[in-house]
Enzyme design. Structure first.
Site, short mmCIF file in Angstrom:
data_model
loop_
_atom_site.label_atom_id
_atom_site.label_comp_id
_atom_site.label_asym_id
_atom_site.label_seq_id
_atom_site.Cartn_x
_atom_site.Cartn_y
_atom_site.Cartn_z
N ASP B 314 -31.06 -32.94 23.04
CA ASP B 314 -29.93 -32.30 22.34
C ASP B 314 -28.97 -31.67 23.35
O ASP B 314 -28.46 -30.57 23.16
CB ASP B 314 -30.43 -31.27 21.32
CG ASP B 314 -29.41 -31.02 20.22
OD1 ASP B 314 -28.42 -31.79 20.16
OD2 ASP B 314 -29.57 -30.08 19.44
N HIS B 318 -21.65 -26.86 27.78
CA HIS B 318 -20.53 -25.94 27.53
C HIS B 318 -20.19 -25.24 28.83
O HIS B 318 -21.08 -24.85 29.59
CB HIS B 318 -20.90 -24.90 26.48
CG HIS B 318 -20.90 -25.45 25.10
ND1 HIS B 318 -19.76 -25.90 24.48
CD2 HIS B 318 -21.91 -25.62 24.20
CE1 HIS B 318 -20.07 -26.33 23.26
NE2 HIS B 318 -21.37 -26.19 23.07
#
Lengths: 324, 431
Positions: B314, B318
């Site tokens: 997953d 960021h």
């Protein structure tokens, strides 16, 4: 359905109405097809029809827009000498006021001999038939039945192939919402044909196999060695991301083109109840191919079938039916 | 290239591990060009013929490359966070030879042009194998289904709305039904949006921190609803990143009923609990949120017993600007490509399952769900990982090859290190 008059000489078809194909016997269907075949032999240009329905009144009561079916019924009735009244009723305005049963009462008071009814709600034509005292022909109710379309399709096939029994017929497209599909499935399975339905899973009603058909998601697989390919119309509002994602995807996987048709028998016939969406469910060039497409002939047979149905259903009204 | 001229490489002194066949034995493996040419305990016992390059594995494990079925590439659209090239480097360092991207890029992967773009970029980068899912619904809006047939023909590995659940039951029903015609899997982010408006797991800690909560029921309700739709449609369904004991229970029961369902989880759901959020640590903010200890233990248990079929990273890169914010404003997500294997190996070291079973969750199980090839089999693509399952080290996000370093596992002690990663016979990473 109960018999209108069991002593009638009308032995071939013993129902007061024609509401659907489901429940008709193979004999009854054959009788209607034979008679339709007789009407189909008459030359429309000779203007020599017997005016069986002289002084009879046929009302075309359409709660849904239709050009071809209404015109076909009108022409059939007029060729038999009937007076025809067309009533097109916007169902929305009906909803505001008069109920369907009120409409039936009003019409009964006018004493028509035959009512041809099309309605967007499944079962509405049957409901209406229970409230009027004349013969009713279902001109299409919702997603339920369209019996004269199935009869004209069967007549077209019989004229080209000489039989229905033993043929393999693929019905392709929006089976879920199609009254044409349901009537054809009932007729063809009753007459001993093998029926396949081909559609994306979203356009197959659940439990479709219970109608006696085999379901295919893969059109190529489903078309293999079939005798007849019946295409169904896909309504535009079902094309954009709801039941199918797009027109191009639908045509790619479920549109009939030469390549896919090549998997059917070499002389397989292509049928469509109209109006066609060219480039959606059928390749335009294929639709116009007179060697494969019998779409024009279907329209022609429509008038003959409707003449036969009007003839048969009005026989109890006539003193000496033919063949008595 | 002519097969006789193809480059041949012998991997010697390896512990061969193949979940597909159950093989776990010392031996050697030969690649020829891009494929596995031979393998076995007896191979090269009498030496390696001339003309074959050799790699001495020195007793390390040699297994099929990991298949990571859930990553976010950020390309196209957010290349400041990650690119196909940097994600590929991170994957290779993590022993991942195939990864599948979510469609939540800019533009969204909801048409065939976008699928082709990802495929072209992957060919240009030419490191690990990059696949993409396409969206279930256009623009990820949850209303109109995408051209699943054409997208599948053009290579979409499956369909998902990425970080968004397909919330409308009618749309989900249609997607599960329509996808049957193309044998495609629908991958759900199982979270009922009406219950998932919060920032972290519901409970005492959320109350204490004054953060709005997301109850376990958000996940459980969506999984249970979807399972009913699977029952109705017969569509292939995969629930992503399970985080709750209740959802695992629902999947377990559905499998017992014979439904065509699979699921995965991500290392943080069996490694961390909500406590990791601690003092508003945004690096532990993730969707779905980290749950209570009981849920963490249930997820670990479900990985061990096979209720959870697959493990995925997953991977959610960021940049600092997306994370160094008040908790409520920070983006959810954790980078995971480079920590997938070592964090997962903890389950083996804890004795929850054996190494071969763990590798099943990381290789052959996701391959089976997606229809990929995996396994140490002659003729298969030579996609391989060489790793030391025992070497102890501490995770250092600053050393990640991924462009983004948002990991809550800084200084986390792990055992197990990737030594080499091979794709189509080419070594693309070695320690």
């Amino acid at each position: 359905m109960t018999s209108l008059n069991s002593d009638s000489a009308n032995l071939g078809y013993r129902h007061p109405h024609l509401l659907g194909i489901e429940g008709l016997s193979a004999q009854e269907i054959s009788f209607l097809l034979d008679l339709s075949g007789d009407y189909a032999k008459l030359d429309p240009r000779s203007h020599s029809y017997e005016r069986l329905l002289d002084a009879h009144t046929v009302i075309n009561l359409f709660f849904e827009t239709s050009t071809r079916t209404r015109t076909s019924f009108e022409l059939a009735a007029k060729r038999l000498g009937a007076e025809v009244i067309n009533m097109s009723v916007a169902w929305s305005s009906i909803k505001k006021g008069e109920t369907l049963i009120d409409t039936a009462m009003t019409l009964t008071a006018m004493h028509p001999d035959v009512l041809v009814v099309r309605h967007p709600d499944s079962g509405a034509v049957k409901l209406l038939s229970e409230k009027v005292d004349c013969a009713v022909i279902n001109g299409g109710d919702g997603s339920h039945e369209h019996p004269t379309q199935a009869l004209l399709d069967a007549l077209t096939i019989r004229r080209r192939r000489g039989r229905l029994e033993g043929l393999t017929v693929a019905i392709c497209g929006d089976v879920m919402h199609s009254r044409v599909a349901r009537s054809n499935i009932h007729l063809l399975t009753t007459m001993g044909a093998k029926v396949r339905v081909i559609a994306p899973p979203t356009l197959l009603p659940s439990g479709v196999e219970s109608l006696g058909v085999t379901a295919y998601f893969d059109m190529r697989e489903g078309l293999r060695d079939v005798d007849i390919v019946m295409m169904l119309r896909l309504q535009t509002e079902r094309m954009q991301g709801s039941y199918v994602p797009s027109i191009r995807e639908y045509f790619h996987f479920y549109g009939l083109d030469r390549e896919k048709l090549g998997l059917a028998k070499p002389d397989a016939l292509v049928m469509h109840p109209g109006p066609m969406n060219r480039g959606v469910e059928i390749d335009s060039e294929l639709a116009d191919d007179i060697d494969r497409s019998v779409i024009r002939e279907q329209v022609e047979m429509g008038v003959a079938v409707r003449m036969a149905c009007l003839d048969v259903l009005t026989r109890p009204l006539r003193p000496s039916p033919e063949g008595a | 290239m002519d097969a006789t001229n193809a480059r041949r490489v012998a991997y010697l002194n390896a512990r061969l591990l193949d979940p597909a066949s159950g093989l776990d034995a010392p031996g050697a493996l030969l690649t020829e060009g891009g494929t596995i040419a031979d393998l076995g305990p007896r191979l090269f016992k009498d030496g390696v013929p001339e003309g074959i390059e050799t790699v001495d594995c020195d007793g390390a494990c040699l297994a099929p490359g990991l298949i990571d079925m859930r990553v976010q590439l950020r390309e196209p659209g957010e290349e400041h966070k990650e690119t196909i090239a940097t994600a590929s480097d991170a994957a290779a360092a993590g022993g991942v030879t195939s990864m599948v991207a979510l469609p939540n890029t800019e533009p969204i992967v909801d048409d065939i042009a976008a699928v082709e773009y990802i495929a072209r970029r992957a060919r240009e980068v030419k490191r690990v194998k990059v696949y993409t899912y396409a969206a279930v619904t256009r623009r990820l809006e949850g209303q109109e289904i995408t051209e699943m047939g054409l997208l599948r023909d053009y290579g979409a590995a499956g369909f998902t709305d990425g970080l968004k659940a397909v919330a409308n039951a009618g749309v989900m029903r249609r997607a599960l039904s329509y996808s049957r015609a193309f044998d495609a899997v629908i991958i759900q982010h199982p979270e009922e949006p009406a219950l998932a408006g919060g920032l972290m797991n519901s409970g005492k800690l959320a109350t204490h921190l004054g953060l709005s909560g997301i109850p376990n029921q958000a996940e459980i309700i969506m999984v249970e609803r979807d399972l009913r739709l699977v029952e109705m449609t017969g569509g292939r369904y995969h629930a992503a990143h399970l985080s709750t004991a209740g959802a695992v229970e629902a999947i377990r029961a559905a499998k017992a009923r014979g439904l065509p369902v699979t699921c995965d989880t991500t290392p943080h759901y069996f490694t961390l609990d909500e406590g990791a959020v601690g003092d508003y640590r945004t690096f532990a903010k993730v969707s779905p949120p980290l749950r209570r200890e009981e849920d963490r233990a249930a997820i670990a248990e479900a990985v061990a017993d096979g209720t959870i079929d697959a493990l995925a990273s997953d991977h959610a890169p960021h940049d600092q600007d997306s994370k160094r914010l008040p908790f409520g404003l920070a983006e959810p997500g954790i980078v995971g490509l480079e920590t997938l294997l070592p964090l997962s190996l903890a389950l083996v070291h804890e004795g929850k399952l054996d190494l071969l079973e763990l590798l099943t969750r990381l290789t052959s199980a996701p391959a089976g769900i997606l229809g990929f090839q995996s396994g140490l089999t002659k003729g298969n693509p030579a996609d391989l990982v060489v790793f030391d399952p025992d070497r102890a080290w501490r995770i250092d996000p600053d050393s990640f090859l991924s462009k983004s370093k948002n990991s809550p596992f800084e200084d986390h002690a792990v055992r197990g290190k990737v030594l080499r990663c091979v794709v189509d016979g080419r070594t693309i990473y070695s320690e």
